[in-house]
Every structure is written in C-alpha cells, then in structure tokens.
Motif scaffolding. Structure first.
Motif, PDB file in Angstrom:
ATOM      1  N   ARG A 111       0.826  -1.201   0.000  1.00 44.99           N
ATOM      2  CA  ARG A 111       0.000   0.000   0.000  1.00 44.99           C
ATOM      3  C   ARG A 111       0.864   1.257   0.000  1.00 44.99           C
ATOM      4  O   ARG A 111       0.513   2.269  -0.619  1.00 44.99           O
ATOM      5  CB  ARG A 111      -0.930  -0.020   1.217  1.00 44.99           C
ATOM      6  N   LEU A 156       1.941   2.197  -3.441  1.00 43.97           N
ATOM      7  CA  LEU A 156       0.945   2.909  -4.247  1.00 43.97           C
ATOM      8  C   LEU A 156       1.241   4.400  -4.309  1.00 43.97           C
ATOM      9  O   LEU A 156       1.027   5.049  -5.343  1.00 43.97           O
ATOM     10  CB  LEU A 156      -0.456   2.695  -3.663  1.00 43.97           C
ATOM     11  N   GLN A 199       1.391  -0.739 -11.430  1.00 43.42           N
ATOM     12  CA  GLN A 199       0.513   0.300 -10.889  1.00 43.42           C
ATOM     13  C   GLN A 199      -0.959  -0.078 -11.067  1.00 43.42           C
ATOM     14  O   GLN A 199      -1.762   0.046 -10.139  1.00 43.42           O
ATOM     15  CB  GLN A 199       0.785   1.643 -11.569  1.00 43.42           C
ATOM     16  N   GLN A 200      -1.317  -0.547 -12.262  1.00 42.68           N
ATOM     17  CA  GLN A 200      -2.716  -0.916 -12.508  1.00 42.68           C
ATOM     18  C   GLN A 200      -3.110  -2.134 -11.672  1.00 42.68           C
ATOM     19  O   GLN A 200      -4.247  -2.243 -11.203  1.00 42.68           O
ATOM     20  CB  GLN A 200      -2.934  -1.219 -14.002  1.00 42.68           C
ATOM     21  N   THR A 219      -3.761  -1.020  -8.003  1.00 43.85           N
ATOM     22  CA  THR A 219      -4.992  -0.251  -7.828  1.00 43.85           C
ATOM     23  C   THR A 219      -6.234  -1.044  -8.229  1.00 43.85           C
ATOM     24  O   THR A 219      -7.348  -0.620  -7.928  1.00 43.85           O
ATOM     25  CB  THR A 219      -4.940   1.046  -8.654  1.00 43.85           C
ATOM     26  N   ASP A 247      -7.115  -1.823 -11.446  1.00 41.48           N
ATOM     27  CA  ASP A 247      -7.670  -1.435 -12.759  1.00 41.48           C
ATOM     28  C   ASP A 247      -7.301  -2.507 -13.777  1.00 41.48           C
ATOM     29  O   ASP A 247      -6.420  -2.326 -14.626  1.00 41.48           O
ATOM     30  CB  ASP A 247      -7.117  -0.069 -13.180  1.00 41.48           C
TER      31      ASP A 247
END
Length: 513
Positions: free
Chosen positions: A200, A203, A236-237, A240, A242
């Motif tokens: 986390r 992120l 990154q995706q 998160t 996505d």
C-alpha cells in the motif's frame, strides 16, 4: 586455414585428460558416473546412504569417501553440460537463447585472447558485438567493445581503436541509463515481495517511479528501458485494481510485438499473455479468460516455473467460471508434472488449498481422501501468517467445513476468529468484498442456520457484493471461488442440514412409535 589450424593446436595441446562431459552411449552405462545420474533421475528423493550402498554394495568409511569424490565429479560434469542445453524450444524465454549465444561467444573469445590467438578472437568478438546489438543486450555490447579496444591496442591499430573506443563510450552511456532504470524497477519489485502494508505504501511511490522511468526511456529508447517502464505501468494498474486497463495495455503491446515494433528477440509474449489472462480473472471475465488460457497455455514449457504460475491462474479461471471438473483436471496436471517438487513450499501449499476447495465443492470427483482433507482444514498453512491474500480463503473454507459438519462449537470459535480478522485486516474500503462476505457468514449464525431467513435477509448484502469491484493487488484479497458462488453453496448446505435434521427426527419418532 591458419586460424582453424591454430585452434586445433590449442585444443589438442590444452585438452583435459578426462572427458568433462558424460558419455551417453550404451557402453557408458557401466560407469559409476552414469549410474549415479540414472539413480538420481529415477528417484529424486533418494538419500546419500542409499546411493552409496546401491553403487558400492556396502557402507563404510572407504565407500563414503569414494562416493563424495564421485558426487563432486558428477556434479562438475552436469554443470559442464549447461553449456550445451537445447535452447531452441520456443516455449522457453525467447531472449535466453540469444543472450546465451552472446555469453558463449564472449567466453570463447576470452580463452582465445588469453592464448594469443588474436585474429580469430577479433572475428568472434565482432560477431558477439553484432549479436549483442541486434538483441539489445547492452551489457554484452560493452564487454565486447571493451575487449576489442584492448585487442586493437595490443595489435597497434590506432584507427580501429579510436573507432571502437567511440562506440564503447555510447554503449556505456546507454548501459548507465538501463542500469538506473533497472534499479528503480527493482526497488518497486522488492516492495511487492513484502507485506500488504508495504504494498500500500508503494501505491504512493509508484507514480514517481513511473515518471523517472519515462524520462530514462526518452533518453535511451532501448528495449530494456521500455520493458521496465511497461512493467511498472502494469504494476501500478495491478495494485490499484484497474484490470481493464491491464487488458488494454497487454493487448496493445502484443499487437506492437506482432507488427515488429518491439524487439522479437527480447519481448516475452508468455508474460504478456499471463498478465492478460490474469486481468480477465480479476475483472470478472472468467469465461473469456478461460478461453484465452486454453490458447496461451501451449506457449509454456512444463519444466518452467512460469508453467505453474500460469496454470494457477488457469485453474482459478476454471473455478470462477464454475468449471469445477476442468479445474480438477488442471490441478491433477500440476501434481503429475515431474517438476512439481521444484516449486517453493508456499506455492505447493497454494495447490493444496485449491485442491481442498475443489474437494469441498465436488467431493465425489476428488482424489483427496476425507482424512487428508480433514487434517488440512484443521491446519493453517504457513503462508497464511503474512496476511498476503489467502487468510480469507482459509478462514472461509474452515467455516464452510464446520457448517457442513454441523459442529456448532467449532463454528462459534471460527466466528470469533472472523470478527477479529475483520477488525484487524479488513478495515480498508478496498476490502469491501471480503467485509460483505464475512457479514454473510455471520448472518448464518445469527439466523440460527435457517436457510429461508438467511436467503431473505442476505439480499441487501448480496446486492452490494455483486456491485463491489475486485480489490487491487495492494490489498492481496484473492477469491479462489467467487463469494457469490460460495454463498449459494452455503444456502445449499443449510438446506441439506435441515433435511437431515428432519429425517433424524422422523426416524426417532418412528422408533418411539
């Protein structure tokens, strides 16, 4: 023929008295070297004492000393064979084949240069440099160019030396950019290997990492910097959640590779396909992901660790699509692979957990014995301690098991464990699916395991669960079977339990009458 003649003389004069490789002919089967290798291949778990007795007929100080010498000799021969592995199978990492060609040429050149055979050394060095540049292996281009500079200085060839020296400077600058990009990516990758809290934190840091990598790629324009940038974007995706963007990215990158816009000696389509199938799993598109996995799976070699990683997602896609029979076949395929034991303990435990879930859903078709299943349920695997994604799956399976057994005492004990776990680890908004499912489990106890009341009062929670998105990898919540499907299974268990209770009551009344 002068270069070939010189090479023949070097090899003849400097050859080893004993062959550094195994002789695989029929005659070699009489030698202890070959017998030891056969025994190891036939029985990977055989002990040293068993080997000693099998090879020498007895175990004493002399045979043990002989075995240690034999073991050392066989190990060295096996290491020597690594130079001659077949790298042509397209199911292996494509870049490995070309990278090893560069390494092999550089090794040959180093020996020839040391022997003073400069003409052949220069010829092979130039070949090594061409292959390194063609495959965008900058580190080997630097090695080859540096040795060429040294060689031209020895040969008193100033024009060639200056030309190669300029090229070396360019390669070194490029390598510095690639090394910096590699360091940035390694920092982010290291954070992924730690706890959920560390993920986390990543992120917040990953946008800065991505900006740095974009700047480096603009300067370098090499495949290496492109690849690091591509990996950080996927990371990154993934963190998160996505997953639709991951599908878009992997599809677009695969199209670029097919059009020849990416170096075909470096681009790993297997990883790209893995991420694409994984994103379909996490974005609730299991049917489409399952179809893609059937196509992609043939590109992985069974000896590769990536084969097992891909098969995990393949099996999960089958479970999420409700294809439990196919999931069972895939799990059996994993266990039958002779390289299964090569996996880390945590990976083998994950396969055990998948198998336990399938056994619970379809016990009639499972090879897992009831006794082994019961033992597994009551023993929490080691990997559950790190809170990285399978604790919820373990706690859920234990709850389902005791629910089917109608073990109220054990259920109430697990209920308290579920409450504590939710308070400690499921406070974030991104873990809403697990929060909602835990409340459904609590509802069964609150409504005294009444299937009609549970089904009715669960509707608001179930609607919210269906609408809730899958969390990202930063929160490490992994559903082996979707919560919605598990809830339907719970209702079925409750109905069966009620029917069994009614049948027992009826039988008791008949006995009294």
């Amino acid at each position: 023929m002068e270069k070939l003649s010189n090479l023949a003389k070097i090899v003849t004069d400097r050859r080893l008295k004993e062959s550094p490789l195994f002789d695989f002919s029929a005659q070699a089967s009489k030698h202890k070297d070959y017998k030891l290798m056969q025994l190891l291949e036939a029985e990977p778990d055989i002990t040293q004492l068993q080997l000693t007795k099998g090879l020498y007929g007895k175990i004493n100080a002399k045979s043990q000393i002989s075995f240690r010498k034999l073991k050392s000799r066989v190990q060295q021969k096996l290491l020597n064979h690594l130079y001659f592995l077949d790298q042509s199978d397209p199911r292996h990492l494509v870049s490995r084949r070309y990278e090893l060609q560069c390494l092999s040429l550089y090794h040959q050149v180093s020996v020839l240069y040391g022997e003073g055979e400069y003409l052949l050394a220069e010829q092979l060095l130039r070949k090594c440099l061409r292959q390194a540049l063609d495959g965008e292996f900058t580190q080997y281009a630097v090695l080859a160019a540096r040795l060429l500079c040294t060689l031209y200085a020895d040969l008193r060839q100033p024009a060639r030396y200056k030309s190669m020296s300029r090229q070396l400077g360019k390669y070194q600058q490029l390598l510095a950019l690639e090394d910096e990009a590699g360091q940035i990516y390694s920092n982010s990758k290291l954070a992924l290997a730690h706890t959920v809290r560390t993920r986390r934190t990543l992120l917040n840091e990953i946008p800065a990492y991505q900006a740095q990598l974009e700047e480096l790629h603009q300067k370098a324009q090499s495949f290496t910097t492109f690849n690091y940038l591509y990996l950080i974007k996927l990371t990154q995706q993934e963190l998160t959640g996505d997953y639709d963007e991951i599908i878009r990215l992997t599809t677009a990158t695969g199209r670029q590779a097919a059009q020849g816009k990416l170096n075909n000696k470096r681009f790993d389509k297997r990883f790209n396909n893995y991420m694409n199938a994984y994103a379909h799993l996490r974005s609730k598109q299991p049917v489409k992901g399952l179809a893609l996995s059937e196509e992609y799976f043939k590109d992985f070699h069974p000896s590769s660790g990536n084969w097992f990683f891909f098969l995990e997602n393949y099996a999960l896609l089958a479970l999420h699509a409700g294809q439990y029979g196919q999931a069972h076949q895939l799990l059996e395929l994993a266990h039958k692979n002779p390289y299964f034991r090569k996996q880390r303990v945590a990976a083998r435990q994950r396969w055990d957990l998948f198998r336990a879930y399938i056994h619970f859903v379809q016990p009639e078709g499972s090879p897992l014995r009831l006794r082994h299943f019961n033992q597994f349920i009551q023993t929490v695997p080691d990997y559950s301690r790190d809170k990285q994604g399978y604790n919820v799956a373990i706690l859920t399976l234990q709850f389902l098991y005791y629910l089917r057994q109608q073990d109220i005492e054990a259920l109430l004990s697990r209920l308290e464990g579920l409450r504590k776990y939710e308070r400690r680890h499921l406070r974030d908004a991104a873990t809403v699916r697990s929060q909602l499912f835990f409340r459904l489990l609590l509802l069964t106890v609150k409504e005294h395991f009444n299937p009609q009341l549970c089904e009715k009062k669960a509707q608001p929670l179930l609607s919210r669960l269906r609408a809730a998105p899958q969390p990202g990898e930063a929160y490490a919540e992994i559903e082996i079977i979707p919560y919605e499907a598990l809830w339907q299974l719970i209702l079925t268990i409750l109905r069966v339990n009620v029917e069994q209770e009614l049948a027992l009551e009826k039988a008791a009344r008949n006995r009294v009458a």
